[in-house]
Write an enzyme that holds these catalytic residues in place. Structure first.
Site, PDB file in Angstrom:
ATOM      1  N   ILE A 149       2.471   4.289  -9.009  1.00 49.37           N
ATOM      2  CA  ILE A 149       2.511   3.038  -8.256  1.00 49.37           C
ATOM      3  C   ILE A 149       1.443   2.083  -8.783  1.00 49.37           C
ATOM      4  O   ILE A 149       0.290   2.201  -8.438  1.00 49.37           O
ATOM      5  CB  ILE A 149       2.268   3.300  -6.756  1.00 49.37           C
ATOM      6  CG1 ILE A 149       3.309   4.297  -6.235  1.00 49.37           C
ATOM      7  CG2 ILE A 149       2.328   2.008  -5.984  1.00 49.37           C
ATOM      8  CD1 ILE A 149       3.040   4.735  -4.824  1.00 49.37           C
ATOM      9  N   PRO A 150       1.839   1.171  -9.642  1.00 53.80           N
ATOM     10  CA  PRO A 150       0.898   0.199 -10.222  1.00 53.80           C
ATOM     11  C   PRO A 150       0.478  -0.844  -9.211  1.00 53.80           C
ATOM     12  O   PRO A 150       0.944  -1.968  -9.258  1.00 53.80           O
ATOM     13  CB  PRO A 150       1.686  -0.410 -11.374  1.00 53.80           C
ATOM     14  CG  PRO A 150       3.120  -0.298 -10.954  1.00 53.80           C
ATOM     15  CD  PRO A 150       3.220   0.917 -10.070  1.00 53.80           C
ATOM     16  N   CYS A 151      -0.381  -0.479  -8.306  1.00 53.27           N
ATOM     17  CA  CYS A 151      -0.777  -1.401  -7.242  1.00 53.27           C
ATOM     18  C   CYS A 151      -1.491  -2.621  -7.811  1.00 53.27           C
ATOM     19  O   CYS A 151      -1.546  -3.651  -7.187  1.00 53.27           O
ATOM     20  CB  CYS A 151      -1.656  -0.674  -6.237  1.00 53.27           C
ATOM     21  SG  CYS A 151      -2.737   0.538  -6.961  1.00 53.27           S
ATOM     22  N   TYR A 152      -2.032  -2.464  -9.011  1.00 51.74           N
ATOM     23  CA  TYR A 152      -2.747  -3.607  -9.597  1.00 51.74           C
ATOM     24  C   TYR A 152      -1.789  -4.719  -9.996  1.00 51.74           C
ATOM     25  O   TYR A 152      -2.208  -5.828 -10.275  1.00 51.74           O
ATOM     26  CB  TYR A 152      -3.557  -3.140 -10.807  1.00 51.74           C
ATOM     27  CG  TYR A 152      -2.719  -2.569 -11.913  1.00 51.74           C
ATOM     28  CD1 TYR A 152      -2.447  -1.208 -11.946  1.00 51.74           C
ATOM     29  CD2 TYR A 152      -2.228  -3.385 -12.938  1.00 51.74           C
ATOM     30  CE1 TYR A 152      -1.677  -0.678 -12.961  1.00 51.74           C
ATOM     31  CE2 TYR A 152      -1.470  -2.861 -13.954  1.00 51.74           C
ATOM     32  CZ  TYR A 152      -1.186  -1.509 -13.961  1.00 51.74           C
ATOM     33  OH  TYR A 152      -0.417  -0.993 -14.969  1.00 51.74           O
TER      34      TYR A 152
END
Length: 111
Positions: free
Chosen positions: A62-65
């Site tokens: 999950i690439p929250c950035y």
DNA sequence: GTTGTGACACATT
DNA sequence: AAATGTGCCACAA
């Protein structure tokens, strides 16, 4: 079945939808919380999206950035190791970051 | 069951 | 333009 640290059931919830959307964000693009919330099903889950990413059970997938607020600015409380970290990650994806802000007109994910 | 909180968005001051 | 207030929904205590 997936359970959180409190033993509560965690699958088939709004979170999973949010995670699914975030995981669909292509490399080199970013999406706003509102955008993710909308794609997840409801435009008013923006806050829930933030909460979902806060717990972030799978930061590896999950690439929250890649999720930013509607200003294109990374959240201040995001700093899980320095705001620079996020900026570096975004730049690593080929996203132009100006003073911690992203050009949504250019890098926003258009599904 | 009620209350308080939050990595937001929008409207109004 | 910036700051403040309101709505919104899900989760934890």
């Amino acid at each position: 079945m997936v359970y959180n640290i409190y033993g509560d059931i965690m699958d088939k919830s709004v979170f999973e939808r949010i995670y699914d959307v975030v995981k669909q964000i292509p490399r080199g693009k970013v999406a706003t919380y509102g955008q993710v919330a909308l794609l997840a099903g409801n435009p008013r889950w923006a806050r829930v999206v933030g909460y979902a990413l806060h717990v972030n059970p799978d930061p590896d997938t999950i690439p929250c950035y890649r999720v930013v607020n509607r200003e294109g600015r990374v959240s201040p409380a995001f700093a899980f190791g320095g705001e620079n970290m996020q900026v570096l990650m975004l730049e690593g994806d080929g996203i132009k970051v100006t003073d911690g802000k992203v050009d949504l007109s250019v890098c926003q994910w258009l599904p």
